[in-house]
Enzyme design. Structure first.
Site, PDB file in Angstrom:
ATOM      1  N   CYS A   2      57.687  47.438  13.482  1.00  0.00           N
ATOM      2  CA  CYS A   2      58.242  46.887  12.183  1.00  0.00           C
ATOM      3  C   CYS A   2      59.083  48.172  11.721  1.00  0.00           C
ATOM      4  O   CYS A   2      58.440  49.356  11.671  1.00  0.00           O
ATOM      5  CB  CYS A   2      57.856  46.169  11.014  1.00  0.00           C
ATOM      6  SG  CYS A   2      57.612  44.680  11.919  1.00  0.00           S
ATOM      7  N   ARG A  27      61.110  49.710  16.800  1.00  0.00           N
ATOM      8  CA  ARG A  27      60.079  49.535  16.196  1.00  0.00           C
ATOM      9  C   ARG A  27      59.715  47.807  16.263  1.00  0.00           C
ATOM     10  O   ARG A  27      58.289  47.777  15.457  1.00  0.00           O
ATOM     11  CB  ARG A  27      59.875  50.209  14.765  1.00  0.00           C
ATOM     12  CG  ARG A  27      59.662  51.913  14.905  1.00  0.00           C
ATOM     13  CD  ARG A  27      59.066  52.803  13.308  1.00  0.00           C
ATOM     14  NE  ARG A  27      58.122  51.316  12.392  1.00  0.00           N
ATOM     15  CZ  ARG A  27      57.225  52.331  13.291  1.00  0.00           C
ATOM     16  NH1 ARG A  27      57.170  53.385  13.422  1.00  0.00           N
ATOM     17  NH2 ARG A  27      56.195  52.391  11.864  1.00  0.00           N
ATOM     18  N   TRP A  73      59.086  42.958  14.050  1.00  0.00           N
ATOM     19  CA  TRP A  73      58.984  43.329  15.440  1.00  0.00           C
ATOM     20  C   TRP A  73      57.442  41.590  15.243  1.00  0.00           C
ATOM     21  O   TRP A  73      56.747  42.315  14.156  1.00  0.00           O
ATOM     22  CB  TRP A  73      57.732  44.147  15.900  1.00  0.00           C
ATOM     23  CG  TRP A  73      57.055  43.340  17.229  1.00  0.00           C
ATOM     24  CD1 TRP A  73      57.625  43.834  18.602  1.00  0.00           C
ATOM     25  CD2 TRP A  73      55.715  43.564  17.446  1.00  0.00           C
ATOM     26  NE1 TRP A  73      56.919  43.047  19.364  1.00  0.00           N
ATOM     27  CE2 TRP A  73      55.670  42.602  18.971  1.00  0.00           C
ATOM     28  CE3 TRP A  73      54.211  42.804  16.712  1.00  0.00           C
ATOM     29  CZ2 TRP A  73      54.652  42.325  19.238  1.00  0.00           C
ATOM     30  CZ3 TRP A  73      53.436  42.282  17.049  1.00  0.00           C
ATOM     31  CH2 TRP A  73      53.161  42.505  18.581  1.00  0.00           C
ATOM     32  N   ASN A  99      55.176  46.388   6.763  1.00  0.00           N
ATOM     33  CA  ASN A  99      55.185  46.720   7.887  1.00  0.00           C
ATOM     34  C   ASN A  99      53.251  46.293   7.969  1.00  0.00           C
ATOM     35  O   ASN A  99      52.891  47.030   7.442  1.00  0.00           O
ATOM     36  CB  ASN A  99      56.001  47.889   8.301  1.00  0.00           C
ATOM     37  CG  ASN A  99      54.774  48.592   9.473  1.00  0.00           C
ATOM     38  OD1 ASN A  99      54.833  47.530  10.347  1.00  0.00           O
ATOM     39  ND2 ASN A  99      54.460  50.074   9.916  1.00  0.00           N
ATOM     40  N   GLY A 100      52.960  45.421   8.969  1.00  0.00           N
ATOM     41  CA  GLY A 100      51.441  45.391   9.099  1.00  0.00           C
ATOM     42  C   GLY A 100      50.777  43.708   9.230  1.00  0.00           C
ATOM     43  O   GLY A 100      51.770  43.073   9.153  1.00  0.00           O
ATOM     44  N   GLU A 485      51.083  53.111  36.836  1.00  0.00           N
ATOM     45  CA  GLU A 485      52.029  53.923  35.552  1.00  0.00           C
ATOM     46  C   GLU A 485      53.255  53.199  36.185  1.00  0.00           C
ATOM     47  O   GLU A 485      54.407  52.776  35.410  1.00  0.00           O
ATOM     48  CB  GLU A 485      51.916  55.016  35.140  1.00  0.00           C
ATOM     49  CG  GLU A 485      52.819  55.806  34.777  1.00  0.00           C
ATOM     50  CD  GLU A 485      53.762  55.098  32.974  1.00  0.00           C
ATOM     51  OE1 GLU A 485      51.965  54.355  32.587  1.00  0.00           O
ATOM     52  OE2 GLU A 485      54.688  54.929  32.619  1.00  0.00           O
ATOM     53  N   LYS A 489      55.493  50.391  34.306  1.00  0.00           N
ATOM     54  CA  LYS A 489      57.327  50.599  34.001  1.00  0.00           C
ATOM     55  C   LYS A 489      58.559  49.555  34.889  1.00  0.00           C
ATOM     56  O   LYS A 489      59.318  49.399  33.778  1.00  0.00           O
ATOM     57  CB  LYS A 489      57.945  51.958  34.910  1.00  0.00           C
ATOM     58  CG  LYS A 489      56.742  53.605  34.228  1.00  0.00           C
ATOM     59  CD  LYS A 489      57.619  53.462  32.376  1.00  0.00           C
ATOM     60  CE  LYS A 489      57.405  52.835  31.228  1.00  0.00           C
ATOM     61  NZ  LYS A 489      56.230  53.368  31.144  1.00  0.00           N
ATOM     62  N   GLU A 492      57.405  46.171  31.829  1.00  0.00           N
ATOM     63  CA  GLU A 492      58.114  47.011  31.186  1.00  0.00           C
ATOM     64  C   GLU A 492      59.463  46.358  30.408  1.00  0.00           C
ATOM     65  O   GLU A 492      60.158  46.235  29.545  1.00  0.00           O
ATOM     66  CB  GLU A 492      57.623  48.073  30.479  1.00  0.00           C
ATOM     67  CG  GLU A 492      56.003  48.014  29.766  1.00  0.00           C
ATOM     68  CD  GLU A 492      56.028  49.460  29.459  1.00  0.00           C
ATOM     69  OE1 GLU A 492      55.716  49.306  28.345  1.00  0.00           O
ATOM     70  OE2 GLU A 492      57.154  50.717  29.955  1.00  0.00           O
ATOM     71  N   HIS A 508      40.640  44.660  48.866  1.00  0.00           N
ATOM     72  CA  HIS A 508      39.884  43.623  48.504  1.00  0.00           C
ATOM     73  C   HIS A 508      40.596  42.869  47.633  1.00  0.00           C
ATOM     74  O   HIS A 508      40.147  42.108  46.530  1.00  0.00           O
ATOM     75  CB  HIS A 508      38.794  44.244  47.127  1.00  0.00           C
ATOM     76  CG  HIS A 508      37.793  45.611  48.355  1.00  0.00           C
ATOM     77  ND1 HIS A 508      37.012  45.052  49.348  1.00  0.00           N
ATOM     78  CD2 HIS A 508      38.108  46.703  48.156  1.00  0.00           C
ATOM     79  CE1 HIS A 508      37.004  46.420  49.638  1.00  0.00           C
ATOM     80  NE2 HIS A 508      36.828  47.123  49.163  1.00  0.00           N
ATOM     81  N   LYS A 607      57.996  50.239  20.040  1.00  0.00           N
ATOM     82  CA  LYS A 607      57.733  51.203  20.397  1.00  0.00           C
ATOM     83  C   LYS A 607      56.228  51.859  19.789  1.00  0.00           C
ATOM     84  O   LYS A 607      55.039  52.714  20.428  1.00  0.00           O
ATOM     85  CB  LYS A 607      58.510  52.299  20.368  1.00  0.00           C
ATOM     86  CG  LYS A 607      57.665  53.739  20.639  1.00  0.00           C
ATOM     87  CD  LYS A 607      59.582  54.484  21.435  1.00  0.00           C
ATOM     88  CE  LYS A 607      59.237  55.533  22.248  1.00  0.00           C
ATOM     89  NZ  LYS A 607      58.657  55.654  24.066  1.00  0.00           N
TER      90      LYS A 607
HETATM   91  C1  G6P Z   1      53.508  50.512  22.805  1.00  0.00           C
HETATM   92  C2  G6P Z   1      54.615  51.531  23.883  1.00  0.00           C
HETATM   93  C3  G6P Z   1      54.232  52.102  25.177  1.00  0.00           C
HETATM   94  C4  G6P Z   1      53.304  53.146  24.435  1.00  0.00           C
HETATM   95  C5  G6P Z   1      52.177  52.525  23.951  1.00  0.00           C
HETATM   96  C6  G6P Z   1      50.980  53.495  23.612  1.00  0.00           C
HETATM   97  O1  G6P Z   1      52.992  49.469  24.018  1.00  0.00           O
HETATM   98  O2  G6P Z   1      55.730  50.456  24.150  1.00  0.00           O
HETATM   99  O3  G6P Z   1      55.251  52.792  25.533  1.00  0.00           O
HETATM  100  O4  G6P Z   1      52.519  53.982  25.964  1.00  0.00           O
HETATM  101  O5  G6P Z   1      52.330  51.483  22.944  1.00  0.00           O
HETATM  102  O6  G6P Z   1      51.598  54.299  21.919  1.00  0.00           O
HETATM  103  P1  G6P Z   1      50.936  55.165  21.732  1.00  0.00           P
HETATM  104  O7  G6P Z   1      52.409  55.145  20.992  1.00  0.00           O
HETATM  105  O8  G6P Z   1      50.104  55.581  21.272  1.00  0.00           O
HETATM  106  O9  G6P Z   1      51.187  56.985  23.174  1.00  0.00           O
END
Ligand code: G6P
Length: 612
Positions: A2, A27, A73, A99-100, A485, A489, A492, A508, A607
């Site tokens: 948010c 956000r 969000w 926000n929260g 990772e 990616k 996501e 396994h 994010k």
């Molecule tokens: C969210 C974002 C990710 C990020 C994660 C941790 O899920 O979409 O890209 O890696 O939060 O965020 P931070 O700001 O703590 O790295």
């Protein structure tokens, strides 16, 4: 999670707020809304993106020099028009964005309902604005006093901004566990979740602390008090952020820009911290606490998402080079179990945003146990940066694409430099190998640049696998976290189900899934486990899987068996993740574009995750 923006001054508020919301859209983008004061409160809100709100507001009365805005969000209540913020009080005098999460909203709602309040949304936020209204009415309180009283009753996390049409010359904001920044312009104030909506107007900011309430007045005065009414005098900070850093700069997407920025951002993360020629590394944040770090029994790395993957590579680096035991924890798990953390432990928090609620909470818990808290953060002035005892910024610049790319590689740079600095202090690395790694580090930016020239080849591979329902990523050693990772990616941004696995573990379980429709992306640059990786590839091929191998330049053996090979420059093994992740970022990007996905704002994600 948010985004909040608010303005009071002499200019028209709506354009400033809308532009601010566009900057904060990373956000959350479930809905957006604004309230503008012009005699009465004009509130407009719409499900969807900021653009949908703009279309909706077109032609409507939005004039006024005081206003608040929100991009959501969703937590409590579906993403629709009625649950969008701002939320207004029952008497329509107050309007509020949040926000929260207000965790005790259900009991508060019940009590307010008994007093005759009726609600129009399913949100926890609406309860707060009614509670403020109730205290104003019952105790005849000013807006800021009523906010103070209401927040004392609220359990949970909040950044809020609220105004009252009966007090047309002030806005009140407050925070606890969710960020809120005050921008101080000339005869004008801004409040926002981060500095990006503010920077066009002023670089002077105040970062509010938890349980603080700020009142900004049209006459240019402001006051910050705690929930317990203690006046706070904050230092005004000057932020160094350029507006161009917040634009796409000619790229189709922020993610593409950020992938291509990596030669520069990796260099920036190293700048002033390393000199191979002179043979030194100096990580500023460590220096004042070096003894404690050298004597540490353990390093505990706490992080979420992509930052957690960087943490896993940190484990390999610190153990391999500095011979210190490391544990890598999901912050959300660490905070809620009963972990053994002692005074001789160092807790290292990795976070791009510096605001992730679980990471922050894990740090709070670790502080109570006496550990040294070290933050590795991108966002300057963020909560984690301020909460930790010491730390290092990664200097990657603003990352706006929701899927993290350049922040990840910069986190790896800082972790590598820290591990090397510690290794040198502890004498666990030979001078020769230390020098070799320093030179190899300095070569990384140009090697990343070289990988970026493989764009057409990677795009071609993307067209071949874009319709696959699943994908498997395999790696060993330093490149196992890169497999995780790479899979993250892809999930996501393209919504293809993908899993990352240690290559040998494939036998396994995941091997059962392999058939001709399953692309298997194999990190095969490790020198130490090369033969074993070749065997893993053979095992996939024997089951008709399609193999895309990331190999070292000049590799001939894997080329013969893999369906596609992506050749990347050679480097020292501890640094190999810095290179092998790049083609995986590019591959996911192209697949997502080919699948018409919203690369920068993937569905359901945000994010900065400021709720648990
Ligand atoms: C969210 C974002 C990710 C990020 C994660 C941790 O899920 O979409 O890209 O890696 O939060 O965020 P931070 O700001 O703590 O790295």
């Amino acid at each position: 999670m948010c985004g909040i923006v608010a303005y009071i001054g002499n200019k028209e508020a709506y354009p400033i707020i809308i532009e601010g919301l566009r900057r904060l859209e990373y956000r959350g983008y479930d809905s957006a809304g604004v309230s503008i004061l012009n005699g009465d409160i004009h509130t407009y809100k719409k499900k969807g993106k900021v653009k949908d709100l703009e279309d909706f507001v077109e032609g409507k009365n939005k004039s006024g020099t005081l206003g608040i805005g929100h991009t959501r969000w969703a937590t409590h209540g579906r993403p629709n028009d009625k649950n969008a913020h701002p939320h207004n009080s029952g008497n329509s005098d107050l309007t509020l964005v949040h926000n929260g999460i207000i965790e005790n909203y259900a009991s508060l709602k019940e009590a307010l309902a008994e007093l005759g309040h009726t609600f129009t949304s399913d949100t926890d936020t609406e309860i707060l604005v009614h509670l403020i209204e109730e205290y104003q009415k019952r105790d005849d309180l000013s807006l800021e006093k009523a906010v103070q009283k209401a927040l004392k009753k609220a359990v949970g996390a909040y950044a809020i901004v609220v105004f009252d049409k009966k007090s047309p010359n002030k806005i009140v904001g407050a925070r606890k566990s969710s960020p809120l920044v005050l921008g101080l312009g000339k005869d004008e104030f801004f409040l926002a979740s981060d500095a990006t909506p503010i920077i066009k107007f002023t670089n002077k900011v105040i970062y509010l602390n938890d349980e603080e309430i700020v009142t900004v007045n049209r006459d240019g005065s402001y006051e910050v008090v705690t929930l317990d009414d203690e006046v706070q005098n904050h230092e005004v900070k000057e932020i160094d952020l350029k507006i161009e850093e917040l634009e796409k700069g000619g790229y189709d997407h922020f993610m593409l820009k950020e992938i291509h920025q990596q030669p520069t951002t990796i260099f920036e993360s190293m700048r002033g911290r390393i000199n191979a020629e002179e043979g030194w590394i100096l990580v500023g944040g460590m220096q004042d606490h070096m003894k404690r770090m050298v004597d540490a029994d353990r390093i505990i790395i706490a992080a979420c998402g992509t930052s957690w993957h960087a943490g896993l590579i940190g484990e390999y680096l610190f153990e391999d080079l500095a011979r210190v035991p490391v544990e890598v924890e999901y912050a959300s798990e660490l905070r809620y179990r009963n972990p053994v953390i002692r005074e001789r432990d160092v807790v290292l928090a990795l976070s791009q945003s510096g605001e992730t609620a679980d990471t922050l909470a894990a740090l709070e818990m670790a502080r109570n146990k006496g550990a040294l808290l070290y933050g590795i953060v991108n966002n300057v002035g963020s909560s984690i940066a301020r909460f930790t005892d010491c730390g290092s910024y990664i200097h990657a610049g603003p990352e706006i694409g929701v899927a993290s790319t350049k922040a990840f590689t910069s986190q790896l740079v800082v972790l590598t430099l820290m591990a090397l600095n510690l290794a040198k202090e502890k004498g666990t690395i030979s001078e020769g190998y230390f020098r070799k790694l320093l030179y190899a580090m300095e070569d990384i930016p140009k090697k990343v640049e070289q990988i970026l020239t493989l764009d057409e080849q990677i795009k071609y591979i993307a067209t071949e696998i874009k319709d696959a329902p699943n994908a498997l990523y395999l790696g060993r050693g330093y490149n196992f976290p890169i497999a995780l990772e790479g899979a993250l990616k892809l999930k996501e941004i393209s919504y293809i189900h993908a899993e990352g696995y240690p290559a040998a573990e494939m036998k396994h379980g995941p091997i059962a899934l392999i058939d001709e429709s399953m692309p298997v992306i194999v990190m095969a640059t490790n020198v130490s486990a090369y033969e074993k990786i070749v065997s893993n590839i053979q095992e996939v091929k024997a089951r008709k899987g399609m193999v895309i191998a990331i190999v070292t330049e000049g590799d001939t053996e894997i080329k013969k068996i893999a369906d596609y090979t992506i050749e990347i420059p050679e480097t020292e093994e501890p640094l190999s993740p810095l290179l092998s992740v790049i083609p995986l970022q590019m591959l996911s990007y192209h697949i997502a574009v080919l699948r018409n996905c919203n690369v920068d704002q993937p569905r359901n994600l945000a994010k900065s995750v400021t709720v648990e």
